[in-house]
Motif scaffolding. Structure first.
Motif, PDB file in Angstrom:
ATOM      1  N   ALA A  95     103.787  80.007  59.618  1.00 13.64           N
ATOM      2  CA  ALA A  95     103.510  81.440  59.733  1.00 13.64           C
ATOM      3  C   ALA A  95     102.454  81.922  58.757  1.00 13.64           C
ATOM      4  O   ALA A  95     101.620  82.764  59.096  1.00 13.64           O
ATOM      5  CB  ALA A  95     104.801  82.229  59.550  1.00 13.64           C
ATOM      6  N   LEU A  96     102.461  81.401  57.528  1.00 14.92           N
ATOM      7  CA  LEU A  96     101.559  81.887  56.479  1.00 14.92           C
ATOM      8  C   LEU A  96     100.624  80.811  55.940  1.00 14.92           C
ATOM      9  O   LEU A  96     100.094  80.937  54.838  1.00 14.92           O
ATOM     10  CB  LEU A  96     102.382  82.472  55.321  1.00 14.92           C
ATOM     11  N   ILE A 113     107.580  79.405  44.773  1.00 13.96           N
ATOM     12  CA  ILE A 113     107.863  79.858  46.139  1.00 13.96           C
ATOM     13  C   ILE A 113     106.862  79.158  47.052  1.00 13.96           C
ATOM     14  O   ILE A 113     105.655  79.217  46.819  1.00 13.96           O
ATOM     15  CB  ILE A 113     107.683  81.390  46.283  1.00 13.96           C
ATOM     16  N   ARG A 114     107.378  78.478  48.077  1.00 12.67           N
ATOM     17  CA  ARG A 114     106.488  77.798  49.032  1.00 12.67           C
ATOM     18  C   ARG A 114     106.967  78.064  50.451  1.00 12.67           C
ATOM     19  O   ARG A 114     108.149  77.914  50.751  1.00 12.67           O
ATOM     20  CB  ARG A 114     106.504  76.282  48.831  1.00 12.67           C
ATOM     21  N   CYS A 142     110.539  81.146  60.265  1.00 12.42           N
ATOM     22  CA  CYS A 142     109.735  80.659  59.146  1.00 12.42           C
ATOM     23  C   CYS A 142     110.708  80.103  58.118  1.00 12.42           C
ATOM     24  O   CYS A 142     111.899  80.433  58.132  1.00 12.42           O
ATOM     25  CB  CYS A 142     108.868  81.765  58.549  1.00 12.42           C
ATOM     26  N   ILE A 143     110.206  79.256  57.254  1.00 10.69           N
ATOM     27  CA  ILE A 143     111.088  78.594  56.297  1.00 10.69           C
ATOM     28  C   ILE A 143     110.386  78.519  54.940  1.00 10.69           C
ATOM     29  O   ILE A 143     109.186  78.242  54.865  1.00 10.69           O
ATOM     30  CB  ILE A 143     111.523  77.209  56.838  1.00 10.69           C
ATOM     31  N   ALA A 173     107.696  87.080  58.120  1.00  9.07           N
ATOM     32  CA  ALA A 173     107.317  86.053  57.142  1.00  9.07           C
ATOM     33  C   ALA A 173     106.545  86.641  55.964  1.00  9.07           C
ATOM     34  O   ALA A 173     106.836  86.323  54.801  1.00  9.07           O
ATOM     35  CB  ALA A 173     106.496  84.951  57.811  1.00  9.07           C
ATOM     36  N   ALA A 174     105.563  87.490  56.223  1.00  3.45           N
ATOM     37  CA  ALA A 174     104.766  88.065  55.129  1.00  3.45           C
ATOM     38  C   ALA A 174     105.637  88.960  54.252  1.00  3.45           C
ATOM     39  O   ALA A 174     105.501  88.956  53.022  1.00  3.45           O
ATOM     40  CB  ALA A 174     103.578  88.843  55.685  1.00  3.45           C
ATOM     41  N   TYR A 175     106.535  89.714  54.853  1.00  2.99           N
ATOM     42  CA  TYR A 175     107.448  90.569  54.094  1.00  2.99           C
ATOM     43  C   TYR A 175     108.347  89.723  53.193  1.00  2.99           C
ATOM     44  O   TYR A 175     108.503  90.010  52.012  1.00  2.99           O
ATOM     45  CB  TYR A 175     108.278  91.413  55.068  1.00  2.99           C
TER      46      TYR A 175
END
Length: 185
Positions: A7-8, A19-20, A108-109, A165-167
């Motif tokens: 997603a990102l 954070i990944r 997303c993960i 995902a972005a949030y």
């Protein structure tokens, strides 16, 4: 056919925890009553893992089977294995009231890693981390969005909907800002 993408774009952040966003990862939602005799046998035959107990996650290599609700399991596996696994589970459970769905591109993960990784989630999730068992999967919320997470190898893995995902990345990175630890030291 287009190539799978996270997603990102596998975004990452280094704070007091790392954070990944990881992916793409394969994810399958399996909906069926857990008391079906065929269910455990099908999971064992196809994945080499049985039926997890309530709020637990089982792991074998890169494959995980997690309890999401009394009639839902989340299967996490390599992205390239999803189609064959969906087909094998569908065949193994033929004639049973169930649904096997590829939800890989809808989720997303993230990995939250480091000695203070729990503190990132403590700020965001209404969970008593002191009571969290090592093999426990918690279906909860992260701030205002639904999520599920579990502890493994030096941190936590968190699954959410891809549309947020972005949030979620923003929440996690803000929560992991250096100097904002709950328990410094």
């Amino acid at each position: 056919m287009s190539e799978a993408a996270s997603a990102l774009g596998n975004a990452s952040f280094e704070g007091f925890a790392t954070i990944r966003e990881i992916g793409p990862m394969g994810m399958i939602a399996l909906r069926a009553k857990h008391d079906l005799p065929q269910l455990s046998a099908a999971l064992t035959a196809v994945l080499g893992l049985g039926l997890p107990e309530r709020r637990r996650i089982l792991t074998r290599g890169e494959v995980r089977v997690g309890w999401m609700s009394p009639d839902e399991l989340l299967i996490v596996l390599p992205y390239g294995d999803v189609a064959a696994t969906v087909a094998a589970l569908t065949q193994a459970l033929a004639g049973v009231h169930m649904l096997v769905a590829d939800v890989s591109d809808a989720r997303c993960i993230f990995r939250i890693e480091g000695e203070k990784a729990a503190q990132v989630l403590m700020k965001l999730c209404p969970v008593d981390f002191a009571m969290l068992a090592p093999d426990e999967l918690r279906r909860t919320r992260t701030a205002q969005v639904p999520a599920a997470f579990w502890a493994e190898q030096g941190g936590y893995t968190l699954v959410a909907f891809r549309s947020v995902a972005a949030y979620v990345m923003g929440l996690l990175t803000h929560s992991a800002q250096p100097g904002s630890e709950l328990f410094p030291g």
